[in-house]
Motif scaffolding. Structure first.
Motif, short mmCIF file in Angstrom:
data_model
loop_
_atom_site.label_atom_id
_atom_site.label_comp_id
_atom_site.label_asym_id
_atom_site.label_seq_id
_atom_site.Cartn_x
_atom_site.Cartn_y
_atom_site.Cartn_z
N ILE A 105 -2.29 -1.78 -1.03
CA ILE A 105 -3.48 -1.94 -0.41
C ILE A 105 -3.13 -2.09 1.28
O ILE A 105 -3.95 -1.56 2.17
N ALA A 119 -10.49 -0.47 -0.82
CA ALA A 119 -10.14 -1.54 -1.65
C ALA A 119 -10.36 -3.08 -1.31
O ALA A 119 -10.96 -3.69 -1.92
N PRO A 168 -4.57 0.13 -4.93
CA PRO A 168 -5.29 0.65 -3.88
C PRO A 168 -6.12 1.81 -4.50
O PRO A 168 -5.71 2.24 -5.85
#
Length: 442
Positions: free
Chosen positions: A46, A22, A38
């Motif tokens: 993330i 990501a 994510p």
């Protein structure tokens, strides 16, 4: 001394898990976190809190030996095992892992650790077999997550040392047949993004290898590499101002493939060689080594690119060492880079190799070659795993060992350096006592 029980408790590690895919796709930072969704399986955010599974191995006399299951910051990327979630694996450790280990002789560290390496469990967490080194192709069973093998093997190492009333260093020496270091292995400090302040801390403490610097963007290296060159020049000047008398640091910069990015796709060797010559001049009179100069997307091509660059540097007489990191995760990866002569140093990323003895074996694989072994790991470990790795570094006399966990430098440096110093002091006291006893008997 028999193993009586095995227990597991979810806890926190020293840093965070980051969804590398990501981030590489352009996720924007929002303070310490990242905006967006994510993309790697298992991630809810993330950036999310790092986890560990605390493992207690209890011996028949009530002694408890500990290890911590940990996984690298960029879990689930580059062929690694999926994101490690402690609660999910707690029943695996207290179930099939405990069943396989309880009743075994704690002094048999290598045999116990190898059994753990080979253990397979099915999706319900029950034991399938312990006879095959790889996952069952039928899907009936899978090898334990690398973090489980890493953490439980640390506890097995500590248990063997307790049962024999010796150091973990000596257990590894006996298991792998090594000649241990008699001085602390050079510690490598990692600055994180606070690359100026943390480097200054390292200079004051005389850290032998530094600063990592986290050069993972064009902004940090410069469109033509000029920003990194300026930083290296600053390192030289500041080290002279702040370092102790006689201080001769070795600079180690991780560029996360950015040199390859700014000098072509994947890279222009001649330009890179010229740039490395400039880095060497900027770092003079101190040695400099560059970790992960390029990332070409897979292990085989990475090995080829590193070989080509290393040959180019040698032909040009440029004395910059290159360090294998990207696509050098497993024991087999280490073998591939070493066999090809693709690096001056290979990072042995301890959580990715599974059992901690495998890290020791990877360091040993470099013996007799022109590749040195850097016993690394991740900021996302714990004080328990860091201390265990300090013993592996001593036992194998690695070229350098990472200060960990965390990204604040001071704490990790204290943990690793002090563990080595107290171990060396204990071994010297015990050897002196043994010599005195022999002399008295004579």
């Amino acid at each position: 001394m028999k193993i009586d029980s095995v227990h597991a408790t979810p806890g926190y590690s020293g840093f965070f898990f980051d969804d590398q895919r990501a981030i590489k796709r352009g996720a924007e930072q929002d303070g310490f976190t990242y905006e967006g969704d994510p993309v790697t399986d298992g991630f809810d955010e993330i950036r999310q809190a790092g986890e560990t599974l605390i493992v207690d191995v209890e011996l028949a006399d009530g002694t408890v030996a500990r290890g911590d299951c940990a996984a690298v910051q960029y879990s689930g990327a580059g062929g690694r095992d999926p994101l490690f979630q402690a609660e999910e694996y707690e029943p695996v450790v207290e179930g099939p892992v405990a069943e396989a280990l309880v009743g075994r002789d704690a002094t048999e560290f290598l045999e116990n650790a190898e059994l753990l390496e080979d253990l397979e469990v099915d999706v319900r967490g029950s034991e399938v077999s312990s006879s095959q080194p790889e996952a069952d192709a039928s899907g009936a069973g899978d090898r334990l997550h690398t973090a489980i093998r890493y953490g439980v093997s640390q506890a097995l190492l500590a248990a063997a040392a307790e049962a024999q009333n010796t150091t973990r260093t000596d257990v590894v020496v006996d298991a792998l047949g090594t000649d241990p270091a008699t001085e602390p292995v050079p510690v490598f400090g990692q600055s994180g993004d606070d690359r100026y302040t943390n480097a200054e801390k390292m200079f004051v403490k005389g850290v032998p290898v530094l600063p990592h610097a986290l050069i993972n963007s064009v902004e940090k290296i410069g469109e033509n590499g000029e920003t990194l060159l300026e930083y290296v020049e600053w390192l030289v000047d500041r080290s002279r101002e702040l370092g102790p008398e006689g201080y001769e640091p070795r600079f180690h910069i991780d560029v996360y493939g950015m040199v390859g990015e700014i000098f072509g796709a994947p890279y222009d060797r001649d330009e890179v060689v010229d740039y490395f010559a400039a880095l060497e001049a900027a770092a003079a009179p101190y040695p400099i080594q560059i970790e992960g100069p390029m990332d070409v997307g897979n292990r085989d091509d990475q090995v080829d690119a590193m070989v080509e660059l290393r040959e180019g540097l040698a032909e040009a007489g440029v004395g910059v060492d290159i360090v294998a990191d990207e696509w050098c995760n497993t024991f087999e990866d280490v073998q591939a880079f070493v066999d090809a002569g693709a690096a001056d140093l290979v990072q042995v990323k301890t959580p990715d190799l599974g059992g901690i003895h495998r890290s020791g074996q990877a360091v040993r694989y470099c013996e007799g070659t022109d590749t040195r072994a850097y016993l690394g790991g991740t900021c996302n470990e714990t004080e328990t795993s860091a201390r265990a790795c300090a013993h592996v570094a001593l036992a194998t006399d690695a070229a350098q060992v990472l200060a960990k966990p965390g990204m604040g430098f001071d704490e990790g440096y204290m943990i690793v350096e002090n563990e080595m110093r107290r171990t060396i002091a204990r071994r010297e006291r015990e050897q002196t006592t043994e010599t005195d006893e022999i002399t008295a008997d004579d």
